[in-house]
Motif scaffolding. Structure first.
Motif, PDB file in Angstrom:
ATOM      1  N   ARG A  54       0.813  -1.356   0.017  1.00  0.00           N
ATOM      2  CA  ARG A  54       0.103   0.103   0.255  1.00  0.00           C
ATOM      3  C   ARG A  54       0.757   1.096   0.175  1.00  0.00           C
ATOM      4  O   ARG A  54       0.894   2.298  -0.970  1.00  0.00           O
ATOM      5  CB  ARG A  54      -0.920  -0.194   1.045  1.00  0.00           C
ATOM      6  CG  ARG A  54      -2.027  -1.172   1.435  1.00  0.00           C
ATOM      7  CD  ARG A  54      -3.042  -0.884   0.140  1.00  0.00           C
ATOM      8  NE  ARG A  54      -3.571  -2.539  -0.040  1.00  0.00           N
ATOM      9  CZ  ARG A  54      -5.287  -2.473   0.919  1.00  0.00           C
ATOM     10  NH1 ARG A  54      -5.407  -1.276   1.078  1.00  0.00           N
ATOM     11  NH2 ARG A  54      -5.544  -3.291   1.489  1.00  0.00           N
ATOM     12  N   GLN A 277      -2.820  15.883  -0.679  1.00  0.00           N
ATOM     13  CA  GLN A 277      -3.632  14.262  -1.014  1.00  0.00           C
ATOM     14  C   GLN A 277      -2.670  12.694  -0.652  1.00  0.00           C
ATOM     15  O   GLN A 277      -3.279  12.215  -0.101  1.00  0.00           O
ATOM     16  CB  GLN A 277      -4.381  14.074  -2.523  1.00  0.00           C
ATOM     17  CG  GLN A 277      -5.184  13.229  -2.912  1.00  0.00           C
ATOM     18  CD  GLN A 277      -5.276  13.323  -4.129  1.00  0.00           C
ATOM     19  OE1 GLN A 277      -4.963  13.175  -4.927  1.00  0.00           O
ATOM     20  NE2 GLN A 277      -6.954  12.642  -4.201  1.00  0.00           N
ATOM     21  N   GLU A 280      -2.266  12.282   2.732  1.00  0.00           N
ATOM     22  CA  GLU A 280      -3.391  11.579   3.362  1.00  0.00           C
ATOM     23  C   GLU A 280      -2.971  10.448   2.573  1.00  0.00           C
ATOM     24  O   GLU A 280      -4.116   9.745   4.701  1.00  0.00           O
ATOM     25  CB  GLU A 280      -4.391  12.682   3.577  1.00  0.00           C
ATOM     26  CG  GLU A 280      -5.029  13.654   3.441  1.00  0.00           C
ATOM     27  CD  GLU A 280      -4.690  14.141   5.120  1.00  0.00           C
ATOM     28  OE1 GLU A 280      -4.541  13.372   5.603  1.00  0.00           O
ATOM     29  OE2 GLU A 280      -4.742  15.155   5.570  1.00  0.00           O
ATOM     30  N   TYR A 281      -3.260   9.856   2.082  1.00  0.00           N
ATOM     31  CA  TYR A 281      -2.839   8.564   1.289  1.00  0.00           C
ATOM     32  C   TYR A 281      -2.567   7.769   2.653  1.00  0.00           C
ATOM     33  O   TYR A 281      -1.929   6.517   3.130  1.00  0.00           O
ATOM     34  CB  TYR A 281      -2.666   8.203   0.076  1.00  0.00           C
ATOM     35  CG  TYR A 281      -4.081   8.671  -0.580  1.00  0.00           C
ATOM     36  CD1 TYR A 281      -5.659   8.488  -0.025  1.00  0.00           C
ATOM     37  CD2 TYR A 281      -3.762   8.997  -1.792  1.00  0.00           C
ATOM     38  CE1 TYR A 281      -6.495   9.330  -1.014  1.00  0.00           C
ATOM     39  CE2 TYR A 281      -4.753   9.159  -3.104  1.00  0.00           C
ATOM     40  CZ  TYR A 281      -5.824   9.412  -2.290  1.00  0.00           C
ATOM     41  OH  TYR A 281      -7.691  10.056  -3.000  1.00  0.00           O
ATOM     42  N   SER A 283      -0.662   9.066   4.975  1.00  0.00           N
ATOM     43  CA  SER A 283      -1.097   9.143   6.886  1.00  0.00           C
ATOM     44  C   SER A 283      -2.554   7.918   6.934  1.00  0.00           C
ATOM     45  O   SER A 283      -1.997   6.615   7.793  1.00  0.00           O
ATOM     46  CB  SER A 283      -1.865  10.183   6.513  1.00  0.00           C
ATOM     47  OG  SER A 283      -2.255  10.161   8.261  1.00  0.00           O
ATOM     48  N   ASN A 284      -3.095   7.554   6.016  1.00  0.00           N
ATOM     49  CA  ASN A 284      -4.078   6.234   6.074  1.00  0.00           C
ATOM     50  C   ASN A 284      -3.711   5.029   5.649  1.00  0.00           C
ATOM     51  O   ASN A 284      -3.904   4.011   7.114  1.00  0.00           O
ATOM     52  CB  ASN A 284      -5.329   6.109   4.636  1.00  0.00           C
ATOM     53  CG  ASN A 284      -6.736   7.435   5.258  1.00  0.00           C
ATOM     54  OD1 ASN A 284      -6.419   8.119   6.700  1.00  0.00           O
ATOM     55  ND2 ASN A 284      -6.581   8.543   3.806  1.00  0.00           N
ATOM     56  N   VAL A 285      -2.664   4.781   5.666  1.00  0.00           N
ATOM     57  CA  VAL A 285      -1.875   3.513   5.573  1.00  0.00           C
ATOM     58  C   VAL A 285      -1.500   3.434   6.452  1.00  0.00           C
ATOM     59  O   VAL A 285      -1.535   2.593   7.014  1.00  0.00           O
ATOM     60  CB  VAL A 285      -1.885   3.848   4.718  1.00  0.00           C
ATOM     61  CG1 VAL A 285      -0.023   1.987   3.856  1.00  0.00           C
ATOM     62  CG2 VAL A 285      -1.724   3.650   3.261  1.00  0.00           C
ATOM     63  N   TYR A 287      -1.749   4.515   9.740  1.00  0.00           N
ATOM     64  CA  TYR A 287      -2.819   3.865  10.685  1.00  0.00           C
ATOM     65  C   TYR A 287      -3.380   3.428  10.266  1.00  0.00           C
ATOM     66  O   TYR A 287      -3.430   1.759  11.250  1.00  0.00           O
ATOM     67  CB  TYR A 287      -4.164   5.608  10.799  1.00  0.00           C
ATOM     68  CG  TYR A 287      -3.401   6.652  11.688  1.00  0.00           C
ATOM     69  CD1 TYR A 287      -3.281   6.490  13.288  1.00  0.00           C
ATOM     70  CD2 TYR A 287      -3.162   7.728  11.108  1.00  0.00           C
ATOM     71  CE1 TYR A 287      -3.088   7.635  13.727  1.00  0.00           C
ATOM     72  CE2 TYR A 287      -2.260   8.720  11.725  1.00  0.00           C
ATOM     73  CZ  TYR A 287      -2.204   8.979  12.968  1.00  0.00           C
ATOM     74  OH  TYR A 287      -1.824  10.026  13.406  1.00  0.00           O
ATOM     75  N   THR A 288      -3.925   2.893   9.295  1.00  0.00           N
ATOM     76  CA  THR A 288      -4.856   1.701   9.141  1.00  0.00           C
ATOM     77  C   THR A 288      -4.108   0.384   9.320  1.00  0.00           C
ATOM     78  O   THR A 288      -4.565  -0.747  10.043  1.00  0.00           O
ATOM     79  CB  THR A 288      -5.602   0.971   7.439  1.00  0.00           C
ATOM     80  OG1 THR A 288      -6.233   2.712   7.625  1.00  0.00           O
ATOM     81  CG2 THR A 288      -6.126   0.421   7.483  1.00  0.00           C
ATOM     82  N   ARG A 367      -7.578  11.691  13.234  1.00  0.00           N
ATOM     83  CA  ARG A 367      -7.861  10.736  13.061  1.00  0.00           C
ATOM     84  C   ARG A 367      -9.685  11.382  12.192  1.00  0.00           C
ATOM     85  O   ARG A 367     -10.381  11.415  13.399  1.00  0.00           O
ATOM     86  CB  ARG A 367      -8.147   9.086  13.337  1.00  0.00           C
ATOM     87  CG  ARG A 367      -6.363   8.611  13.026  1.00  0.00           C
ATOM     88  CD  ARG A 367      -5.869   8.782  12.702  1.00  0.00           C
ATOM     89  NE  ARG A 367      -6.447   7.682  11.412  1.00  0.00           N
ATOM     90  CZ  ARG A 367      -6.311   8.121   9.722  1.00  0.00           C
ATOM     91  NH1 ARG A 367      -5.116   9.351   9.480  1.00  0.00           N
ATOM     92  NH2 ARG A 367      -6.516   7.696   8.671  1.00  0.00           N
TER      93      ARG A 367
END
Length: 367
Positions: A54, A277, A280-281, A283-285, A287-288, A367
């Motif tokens: 990812r 953008q 942010e992507y 960051s999402n990876v 945390y997830t 989040r």
């Protein structure tokens, strides 16, 4: 003579074949399910692979891989390198018979039976512990003018000098104990650290025995019997060796992923008046997959190592064996080499994210 199949023969054949066919299909289907379940990837490996894939997608680069087969992991020495010789000490049969007055003759006779002579090393240590306790008891209860008392004192002193070797031989050469220390090349699954409780209890109990041996104090029969219980509990586990492999594998993944991130750090454009953008992507990876899956796993590995290692350090140091292989093993796994490497890799990975979030003005934990 030519054999002809009539319609009756064919019908009979079909009537027999169809149930058998259904049974075969049914069991074949079950077998297929078991094979597919057995092929399920390890959850830890899957998390690291998904995490790097990812991240690589966001960074528009190729995901990293690791070569675990080429990694340098020191093996636990072979039993022949660790086994300490123990002299066979005998007591005269007539003197031993005198010990029936204090309840020790039956124990010695049992040890010298056919079954007693083929005991495994766990039961040998149990016997030696109970014997020493029994010798102390006999010295207290036998009459002061007993001819056997002077012999008992010498016999006991000889046994006391040997008992630590019995403990060492059991821990390092008996199957159930040494398999806990042998590197097991399969990482723990998420939330499945099998063998931790059993190993903690067993190794802490051995340090309890070790303390009594060094203090020349007795261990009662009920306490010695716990050796058998712990041996049975360890039978299906490879705990410490699996813990070390899990930490090592995690270290390799963390180093590879951090390296990939740092090599592509300049491509992550972010900050005031910039398009956020991609950040942010990323960051999402983070945390997830890292915060929700990988980081708790790393924390548990670290916690369990800190809990289990003190007992093993006591048991394996100072080593009565002069094996150079054992020295390398001890330095890597108990001398903090692998653990410190693991913690450094974790810290460097987290530092990258802290630096990136600060640069991109992304608040950590929001989040």
């Amino acid at each position: 003579m030519q054999t002809r199949l009539t319609f009756t023969h064919i019908s009979l054949f079909l009537s027999l074949w169809q149930p058998a066919h259904r049974v075969c299909c049914r069991y074949g289907f079950v077998l297929l399910i078991l094979v597919l379940v057995g092929c399920e990837p390890n959850t830890t490996i899957r998390s690291f692979e998904t995490y790097t894939t990812r991240l690589a997608n966001v960074l528009d680069t190729s995901p990293v891989t690791i070569n675990i087969n080429g990694s340098d992991l020191n093996a636990f020495p072979e039993p022949r390198e660790l086994l300490l010789p123990i002299e066979d000490i005998r007591i005269d049969l007539l003197d031993a018979y005198e010990l029936r007055k204090c309840g020790l003759f039956h124990l010695i006779a049992e040890r010298n039976s056919i079954l007693g002579k083929v005991q495994d090393k766990t039961r040998q240590l149990r016997y030696e512990l109970i014997l020493l306790s029994g010798l102390n008891h006999c010295q207290k209860v036998l009459p002061e003018n007993s001819d056997v008392l002077p012999l008992l004192e010498g016999f006991k002193l000889q046994k006391q000098t040997q008992i630590s070797n019995y403990l060492w031989n059991m821990l390092t050469t008996e199957k159930e104990w040494r398999q806990q220390l042998t590197i097991h090349r399969s990482p723990f699954e998420h939330d499945a650290f099998y063998g931790f409780d059993e190993s903690m209890s067993a190794f802490n109990y051995l340090t309890f025995i070790q303390q009594h041996i060094r203090a020349d104090t007795s261990i009662e029969e009920k306490q010695a019997d716990r050796l058998i219980h712990h041996q049975e509990q360890l039978h299906t586990h490879h705990y410490f060796g699996q813990l070390m492999y899990s930490m090592h594998l995690s270290t390799l993944w963390l180093e590879a992923i951090t390296g990939m991130l740092e090599q592509n750090e300049t491509t992550l454009i972010c900050g005031p008046n910039r398009n956020q953008q991609k950040a942010e992507y990323m960051s999402n990876v983070f945390y997830t997959f890292f915060i929700n899956e990988i980081q708790p796993y790393l924390a548990e590995l670290d916690s369990q190592y800190r809990q289990i290692s003190p007992a093993l350090i006591k048991l394996l140091s100072p080593a009565p064996s002069e094996s150079s292989t054992l020295t390398l093993y001890y330095e890597q796994y108990l001398g903090s080499s692998l653990h410190e490497h693991f913690r450094l890799a974790t810290l460097q990975h987290v530092e990258f994210w802290k630096r990136t979030f600060k640069r991109c003005n992304i608040k950590i934990g929001v989040r």
